[in-house]
Write a protein that holds these residues in place. Sequence first.
Motif, PDB file in Angstrom:
ATOM      1  N   THR A 138       0.531  -1.003   0.049  1.00  0.00           N
ATOM      2  CA  THR A 138       0.086  -0.571   0.249  1.00  0.00           C
ATOM      3  C   THR A 138       0.692   1.071  -0.584  1.00  0.00           C
ATOM      4  N   THR A 139       0.857   2.166  -0.721  1.00  0.00           N
ATOM      5  CA  THR A 139       1.851   2.947  -1.292  1.00  0.00           C
ATOM      6  C   THR A 139       1.441   3.904  -2.435  1.00  0.00           C
ATOM      7  N   HIS A 196      -7.909   7.100   5.360  1.00  0.00           N
ATOM      8  CA  HIS A 196      -8.571   5.106   5.586  1.00  0.00           C
ATOM      9  C   HIS A 196      -7.706   3.861   5.002  1.00  0.00           C
ATOM     10  N   ARG A 197      -6.928   4.352   3.655  1.00  0.00           N
ATOM     11  CA  ARG A 197      -6.155   3.067   3.669  1.00  0.00           C
ATOM     12  C   ARG A 197      -4.593   3.151   4.079  1.00  0.00           C
ATOM     13  N   ARG A 198      -4.215   4.541   5.190  1.00  0.00           N
ATOM     14  CA  ARG A 198      -3.234   4.454   6.178  1.00  0.00           C
ATOM     15  C   ARG A 198      -3.846   5.385   6.896  1.00  0.00           C
ATOM     16  N   PRO A 199      -4.162   4.807   7.834  1.00  0.00           N
ATOM     17  CA  PRO A 199      -4.324   5.305   9.100  1.00  0.00           C
ATOM     18  C   PRO A 199      -2.854   5.909   9.617  1.00  0.00           C
ATOM     19  N   ALA A 231      -0.982  12.362  -3.436  1.00  0.00           N
ATOM     20  CA  ALA A 231      -1.874  11.892  -2.076  1.00  0.00           C
ATOM     21  C   ALA A 231      -1.493  11.542  -1.178  1.00  0.00           C
ATOM     22  N   VAL A 232      -0.405  11.752  -0.886  1.00  0.00           N
ATOM     23  CA  VAL A 232       0.129  12.069   1.098  1.00  0.00           C
ATOM     24  C   VAL A 232       0.003  13.057   1.282  1.00  0.00           C
ATOM     25  N   HIS A 233       0.333  14.313   0.023  1.00  0.00           N
ATOM     26  CA  HIS A 233      -0.063  15.684   0.241  1.00  0.00           C
ATOM     27  C   HIS A 233      -1.133  15.758   0.614  1.00  0.00           C
ATOM     28  N   ASP A 234      -2.316  15.843  -0.191  1.00  0.00           N
ATOM     29  CA  ASP A 234      -3.681  15.975   0.423  1.00  0.00           C
ATOM     30  C   ASP A 234      -3.906  15.757   1.000  1.00  0.00           C
ATOM     31  N   ALA A 235      -3.875  14.395   1.593  1.00  0.00           N
ATOM     32  CA  ALA A 235      -4.797  13.483   2.986  1.00  0.00           C
ATOM     33  C   ALA A 235      -3.954  14.315   3.788  1.00  0.00           C
ATOM     34  N   LEU A 236      -2.692  15.342   4.064  1.00  0.00           N
ATOM     35  CA  LEU A 236      -2.068  15.421   5.516  1.00  0.00           C
ATOM     36  C   LEU A 236      -2.470  16.830   5.245  1.00  0.00           C
ATOM     37  N   THR A 237      -3.712  17.886   4.050  1.00  0.00           N
ATOM     38  CA  THR A 237      -3.996  18.571   4.225  1.00  0.00           C
ATOM     39  C   THR A 237      -5.163  18.547   4.639  1.00  0.00           C
TER      40      THR A 237
END
Length: 309
Positions: A223-224, A271-274, A229-235
């Motif tokens: 799961t990468t 959700h995929r990477r809590p 996507a990481v930047h948006d999730a952290l935002t």
Amino acid sequence: MPVPGGRLTHEDRRKIAAWLRDGLGYAEIGRRLGRPTSTISREVARNGAPGDYLADHAQRVAGHRARRRKRARPAEAATDGQPTEVERGFVDRFAALLAATGLPRMPARVFVCLLTADAGGLTAADLVRRLQVSPASVSKSIGSLESMELVARRPDPGGRRERYVIDDDVWLRAWRADTDAHGEIATAAQRGIEIFGADTTTGARLGTMGRFFARLSEQMSGTTLAETAVHDALTVVAALVHAGRPLTLGTLAGALDWPRDRAATALDAIHRRPALTDPFVLRTAGPETYTLTTRPDRLSPAQREALEK
């Protein structure tokens, strides 16, 4: 089954060590090297752990293994297709290792026997003769291995008998089955925390177990997330923390000046990477409404009590 790209080189191992230090998962490292994820995980497992993997040490160990295999090669092959003493010893030792992981001993012996057979596989009679066991034992073991999708049947070109083989994708199927099981354990552990309470000894134990299996599942499944996507999730995490209250998907997207699909994708990534929200956890407060709360298993009851004084 041949490994794509041949054996790992010293340079490959240097890259693995560097990427492990950078925090990359096994699947991403495998993709960069053009190797299966299982090749990377086995390489690291054989030579320590992600935190202490050393390329030079791994290369020396690989060289020693290759020399041992060369010395152990039997001087002459067995006759009539029968395994040599060295080969029989390997089957028994390898089967014992598989049995230690939970696979019954007789199915383990049948599995290793098929694993070391030619590409055409073996008939039931071949297995009886090689393992020197009863036909009933072979039949029962084959049934057990088939139920786990570890063995497949093929028609025998030279007669009416069936041959049993191990397909090349058996490892991928087993890997996926383990990955799914680990993910389910992590989810069940989180549910257990909610039932027993994070302040209890049981809740603390379940929290530790849940984090372990969640991380294991993530590593095994590869799961990468892309950097964007990481930047948006952290935002999204920053937005929810700043708001300090539950936000609907529409409100969140509007405040960030994003399309709804972009905000929904960021929430799905969490959700995929809590681990992205640690030490918080994303909660659903209502229909398409989200909030962040402190992870109940991050602090012990004694630590929370001390902080509340």
